[in-house]
Motif scaffolding. Structure first.
Motif, mmCIF file in Angstrom:
data_model
loop_
_atom_site.group_PDB
_atom_site.id
_atom_site.type_symbol
_atom_site.label_atom_id
_atom_site.label_comp_id
_atom_site.label_asym_id
_atom_site.label_seq_id
_atom_site.Cartn_x
_atom_site.Cartn_y
_atom_site.Cartn_z
ATOM 1 N N SER A 180 0.998 -1.303 -0.020
ATOM 2 C CA SER A 180 0.110 0.234 -0.057
ATOM 3 C C SER A 180 0.748 1.443 -0.320
ATOM 4 C CB SER A 180 -0.733 0.139 1.033
ATOM 5 O OG SER A 180 -0.328 -0.033 2.137
ATOM 6 N N ILE A 192 3.758 2.386 -1.674
ATOM 7 C CA ILE A 192 3.904 2.491 -2.844
ATOM 8 C C ILE A 192 2.694 2.808 -4.432
ATOM 9 C CG2 ILE A 192 5.823 2.748 -5.259
ATOM 10 C CD1 ILE A 192 7.968 1.536 -3.116
ATOM 11 N N LEU A 193 2.016 3.622 -4.437
ATOM 12 C CA LEU A 193 0.598 3.089 -4.753
ATOM 13 C C LEU A 193 0.261 3.831 -6.539
ATOM 14 C CD1 LEU A 193 -2.432 1.984 -4.138
ATOM 15 C CD2 LEU A 193 -2.971 4.309 -5.041
ATOM 16 N N LEU A 194 0.248 2.958 -7.556
ATOM 17 C CA LEU A 194 0.380 3.449 -8.621
ATOM 18 C C LEU A 194 -1.526 4.445 -8.514
ATOM 19 C CD1 LEU A 194 1.467 0.580 -11.189
ATOM 20 C CD2 LEU A 194 3.026 2.786 -10.639
ATOM 21 N N GLU A 195 -1.597 5.651 -9.388
ATOM 22 C CA GLU A 195 -2.459 6.471 -9.123
ATOM 23 C C GLU A 195 -2.855 6.352 -10.820
ATOM 24 O OE1 GLU A 195 -1.992 10.205 -7.854
ATOM 25 O OE2 GLU A 195 -0.191 9.987 -6.308
ATOM 26 N N GLU A 196 -4.024 6.449 -10.612
ATOM 27 C CA GLU A 196 -4.713 6.238 -11.652
ATOM 28 C C GLU A 196 -4.081 7.296 -12.029
ATOM 29 O OE1 GLU A 196 -6.781 3.769 -13.000
ATOM 30 O OE2 GLU A 196 -5.892 2.354 -11.094
ATOM 31 N N ILE A 197 -3.676 7.088 -12.879
ATOM 32 C CA ILE A 197 -3.907 7.874 -14.804
ATOM 33 C C ILE A 197 -4.589 8.364 -15.585
ATOM 34 C CG2 ILE A 197 -1.411 8.539 -13.886
ATOM 35 C CD1 ILE A 197 -0.509 7.029 -16.987
ATOM 36 N N PRO A 198 -5.300 9.013 -16.133
ATOM 37 C CA PRO A 198 -6.601 9.272 -17.043
ATOM 38 C C PRO A 198 -4.695 10.112 -18.214
ATOM 39 C CG PRO A 198 -7.197 10.843 -15.771
ATOM 40 C CD PRO A 198 -5.272 9.974 -14.889
ATOM 41 N N GLY A 236 -5.642 8.028 -5.072
ATOM 42 C CA GLY A 236 -5.208 8.642 -5.716
ATOM 43 C C GLY A 236 -5.004 10.232 -6.107
ATOM 44 N N GLY A 253 6.453 5.263 -7.402
ATOM 45 C CA GLY A 253 5.194 4.990 -7.402
ATOM 46 C C GLY A 253 4.650 5.182 -8.103
ATOM 47 N N GLN A 306 1.528 13.003 -7.862
ATOM 48 C CA GLN A 306 2.672 13.151 -9.057
ATOM 49 C C GLN A 306 4.321 13.451 -9.586
ATOM 50 O OE1 GLN A 306 -0.427 12.552 -11.428
ATOM 51 N NE2 GLN A 306 -0.930 10.398 -11.507
ATOM 52 N N ARG A 330 5.935 13.446 -6.745
ATOM 53 C CA ARG A 330 6.464 11.285 -6.825
ATOM 54 C C ARG A 330 7.615 11.880 -8.008
ATOM 55 N NH1 ARG A 330 3.791 6.967 -4.625
ATOM 56 N NH2 ARG A 330 1.615 8.074 -4.062
#
Lengths: 294, 313, 345
Positions: A2, A4-10, B268, C135, C152, C155
């Motif tokens: 948890s 390092i969480l990949l963010e949703e990238i639109p 997010g 990340g 982001q 990061r």
């Protein structure tokens, strides 16, 4: 996992440039300007193929032939040379001088502005005061003064114009770099050990490109106008080689009788200068980052 | 108790984007309402809309202040309300004050804009206000320019100007965000003292849950232009009903506990994950399911405690 | 002393402001061990950012020196300088300003590595690795900063900082510009990096709650000086300097019950102008313990116990009080020992 969480990238279409284009196209006059410059450019570049006559070919029998007579679209001048052909060849000279002079102003202006701002201290003071002093002289007089000592020619004229018109670019670059110098991404580059020239070229130049581009466009217009001035006054491009400026000089003596001899080169200068100015204005709006989201 | 301010279904749109999307709340006289949320959630926009500072971006709703609809008042009437009955202070006091006018003059100007008093009376009143907001050597400070004062001092001047006409409602938009913690503590204490002494209601807009915990009587949590939860402060912190509120509370590092624990996170970010329809928090919500495709209403979950979530019942 | 990774000795940094001199750093002694995270707290103008930037070598000190891994960093050239640059990195406060708006994230990382002499092929392999470690994913490489969210972007800044495998990182308010929900993500990321890579870190923040979560030891700065230095348990449970006490008491707790029952110490006045600090102890005009000596004599940083130092004439009394069970403990910590005062080495 948890932490390092990949963010949703639109993923939006990488759009930056098309936005600029869309805002540019909104300026109708600028679009017209681009079309006109393109036509003038094609005419100039393609002169050897497009010109119906040799521009220097003298036909005494056809002196002062009005437009649409004797098979000449724009008539012939006092020596019977074909005006349309001369106009095309003159465009080569005038546009080339404009663009070359603009490049000179860019290089000199950027170098001086960047050097002054980046190093600061007495170098800055010296160079920017020099810029101020240069700005104090009207560039036409400066140009005429220099022209008196230099053999006129395409290269020398472009160089002279460039060397008398770089101040605006220098000031823009100077101001931009001063504003950027304290940015953290510059600090990051310094921390990585990037040499000064690399920071200026890689980090700073792309960020100053927009205002420089605008100034460069306006400088091109200015240079075309200046070349016309000095050629008109006889210090510029020497006959028989044609430039829009010296075509005007030529037409001057016959102005009352054959005004159309002055009309066409005048029109060419006006169209070219106005077009570059429209394009410059539109670029200024289109590249303004404050309007990015509009 | 009748409400001092009753906002109903407020909507603000900038172009096609809805910045505030149907916000309703009330503020009782003397009450401090905390309006909490992350950047872009519409909390500042709400305040600006109430002050009618958005020039036509308000697309719907009403805001009844003492019986009058602020959104429908004509301009002169609104000018009478703004500053006199409702005052506002901003995040950055340095830029909210005019840089070229002495601060004393700015406060007297605020007084004379709404009260027909002589310059001397106004100056005496300004001096009094400066003392009230805890400015040391007020005679000297009246003559200072904003750049000669620190951020905390400027915020005190802003507060002095705001309370000059004894407003009944103060909109405080992130009043301490730009200040150091020790100065923040001073300003918050000052706001609390004034509101208690004068019975002035406060809408305290902030992203800092610690600040509302100490200051607010009730809290409204906003997410993406909507209020997702509203409750008395103690209830909200003790039993948050909306997953977003729970997530926010969990994500704040606390000085008093859990130093070595992994911080729970909300995946997010507001900027990249907002649902176009239905519950706007659904893309980031651990409890989201099919039902979240419909917009949940702000419904009671306990006495005085409202939440907009299908799963909070 | 191989346990010290980086050491500041009598570090000072002065700026000339017209005729006055701003002492942003005024004699700082500090050591950070390998894989240790030291928190640095203080208010604006305390000099904490200046200290961070001087430690990574972005600014030269006016006086004093920075020793990194046993060597003096002053006058380093060639390969030594390259090593120093590779091993010390900085994470900035505002991720928007820290990334070139006209360069994609990938280009920024590539430029950073190329400048430090990496081969093209090695860079190509490295970029996706560090993006993943921070990340992000390779899909972020062709993006411009304005196409990313604040979190982001930070990061990406972190990815750049760790791309050369540094062993010392200065994080200058890395989460202050971020939203609450994003802040937790970045704190967790920095914690995992510090744990997995054995990074030594100077973590600068004005937010004591964040420092409590990141750091094992904490230094408190006031007007260019370190006024207290202690392991976090000791600092938060038994602070010795009245400024630290006030700072701790000013932090708002997201808990209405505790927040309203606390006994607040609200400082008088504002932080003084760093270009014109008061005589004697710099904190005395705002201090509730101030006595005659404080207005005249500038207190040095003294040790109270093996790990706890404070620069206050009255810290001894404070230490005695807390050893006797004094102020409310926030968390069980190492008790501060009484006396044993000795000058800083």
């Amino acid at each position: 996992m948890s932490d390092i969480l990949l963010e949703e990238i639109p993923l939006p279409a990488p759009a930056g440039r098309s936005h600029v284009l869309r805002r540019f196209v909104r300026h109708r006059l600028a679009v017209l300007g681009v079309v006109l410059i393109a036509l003038l450019g094609i005419g100039a570049a393609g002169a050897p193929w497009l010109a119906p006559h040799d521009p220097d070919e003298i036909a005494i029998s056809e002196r002062y032939a009005p437009p649409f007579t004797a098979g000449r679209v724009l008539g012939a001048d006092d020596l019977g040379r074909d005006v349309f052909s001369r106009l095309l060849y003159a465009g080569r000279i005038s546009l080339a001088v404009g663009v070359a002079a603009m490049l000179v102003t860019l290089i000199v202006g950027f170098a001086i502005g960047a050097f002054a701002a980046y190093y600061g201290g007495w170098i800055d003071t010296l160079l920017m005061r020099l810029t101020d002093v240069m700005l104090c002289f009207p560039s036409v007089f400066l140009l005429l003064f220099v022209a008196a000592f230099v053999t006129p020619g395409l290269g020398s004229i472009a160089l002279m114009i460039g060397l008398t018109c770089w101040m605006e670019i220098a000031r823009i670059v100077h101001a931009q770099i001063l504003a950027l110098k304290s940015a953290d991404f510059i600090a990051a580059a310094e921390l990585a050990g990037a040499p000064a020239w690399r920071i200026v070229l890689r980090q700073i130049l792309p960020n100053t490109l927009a205002p420089i581009l605008v100034a460069a466009t306006l400088n091109t217009a200015n240079a075309i106008l200046l070349e016309s001035y000095i050629s008109f006054l006889g210090y510029g491009i020497q006959p028989p080689q044609a430039s829009w400026g010296n075509m005007l000089t030529n037409a001057q003596s016959d102005f009352q009788v054959d005004a159309w001899l002055a009309f066409f080169p005048g029109l060419a200068i006006t169209l070219a200068v106005a077009s570059f100015n429209f394009i410059g204005d539109a670029l200024r709006d289109a590249l303004d980052p404050r309007l990015r989201d509009a | 108790m009748t409400a001092l301010l009753e906002v109903r279904d407020l909507r603000v749109a900038f172009g096609a984007a809805a910045a505030v999307d149907g916000v309703s709340f009330t503020v009782a006289p003397g009450e401090t309402l905390g309006l909490v949320g992350e950047s872009g959630c519409g909390k500042s926009t709400t305040a600006l809309a109430l002050m009618r500072l958005l020039h036509g971006a308000v697309t719907g709703g009403s805001a009844h202040f003492d019986g009058r609809d602020l959104l429908a008042l004509d301009r002169p009437a609104m000018r009478g309300v703004r500053g006199a009955e409702i005052a506002m202070i901003f995040q950055d006091p340095g830029t909210a004050l005019h840089p070229l006018i002495r601060v004393g003059e700015q406060v007297t100007e605020a007084i004379r804009a709404h009260q027909a008093v002589s310059a001397a009376v106004a100056r005496a009143r300004a001096l009094d206000l400066f003392r009230q907001v805890g400015i040391a050597t007020p005679e000297l400070r009246l003559r200072a320019y904003p750049h000669q004062l620190s951020g905390g001092m400027c915020q005190r001047v802003m507060i002095a100007a705001a309370i000059a006409c004894s407003p009944r409602l103060l909109l405080a938009d992130e009043p301490t965000t730009a200040l150091d913690v020790t100065v923040q503590a001073q300003i918050l204490e000052l706001l609390q003292t004034i509101s208690r002494a004068t019975g002035m209601a406060v809408i305290l807009i902030t992203h800092d849950l610690g600040v509302v915990a100490g200051m607010a009587d009730r809290v409204a949590v906003m997410y993406a232009g909507r209020i997702v939860e509203m409750a008395p402060t103690a209830a909200l912190f003790a039993a948050p009903a909306h997953p977003y509120t729970r997530g926010l509370l969990g994500a704040v590092p606390r000085l008093d506990q859990g130093w070595d624990d992994e911080l729970p996170i909300i995946p997010g970010s507001v900027a990249t994950a907002i649902a176009a329809s239905g519950c706007r928090f659904a893309p980031r919500c651990p409890r989201a399911d099919r039902s979240c495709r419909a917009t949940p209403p702000l419904a009671p979950v306990a006495e005085g405690h409202l939440a907009a979530c299908w799963h909070s019942g | 002393m191989s346990t010290k990774l980086i050491e500041a000795i009598g570090l000072a940094r002065h700026y000339r402001l017209g005729t006055r001199v701003l002492r942003a750093l005024d004699g700082v002694d500090l050591a950070i061990g390998r894989a240790e995270t030291l928190g640095l707290v203080g208010e604006s103008g305390s000099g904490k950012s200046t200290l961070g930037r001087t430690l990574v070598g972005l600014q030269p000190p006016s006086r004093g020196s920075v020793r990194f891994d046993g060597m003096d960093t002053k006058g380093a050239t060639g390969a030594v300088l390259r090593q120093l640059r590779r091993r010390r990195q900085l994470v900035f406060q505002d991720p928007s300003g820290a990334l070139n708006p006209r360069m994609t994230i990938g280009a920024t990382l590539t430029e950073h590595l190329r400048v430090q002499g990496w081969e093209r092929a090695a860079v190509r392999a490295r970029v996706p690795q560090v993006l993943a470690a921070a990340g992000l994913s390779a899909a972020h490489a062709p993006r411009y900063p304005h196409e990313l969210s604040g979190g982001q972007r930070q990061r990406a800044v972190i990815a750049r900082a760790i791309s050369t495998d540094p062993d010392f990182l200065v994080a200058d308010e890395p989460v202050s510009a971020l939203d609450v929900s994003t802040r937790a993500q970045i704190i967790n990321l920095l914690r995992s990096l510090q744990r997995d890579r054995g990074l030594g870190m100077l973590f600068i923040s004005h937010d004591l709650s964040v420092v409590a979560h990141m750091c094992s030891r904490v230094a408190v700065m006031y007007l260019g000086r370190i006024v207290e230095l202690a392991p976090r348990e000791a600092l938060f449970a038994a602070p010795l300097h009245p400024y630290t006490v006030a700072l701790l008491s000013a932090v708002p707790l997201p808990d209405p019950v505790r927040e309203r029952s606390r006994n607040r110490i609200i400082l008088r006045g504002e932080p003084p102008d760093p270009a014109d600090p008061p005589p004697g102890c710099r904190f005395h005009p705002r201090c509730r313990l101030a006595s005659a000596i404080c207005t005249r004599v500038d207190p040095p940083l003294r040790w109270f116990g093996p790990h706890h130092a404070a620069a206050c004439h009255h810290a001894g009394e404070q230490a005695a009080a807390s050893a006797a069970g004094g102020p409310v403990r926030i968390n069980a910590g190492r008790p501060a020992e009484e006396g044993g005062a000795g000058q800083m080495r």
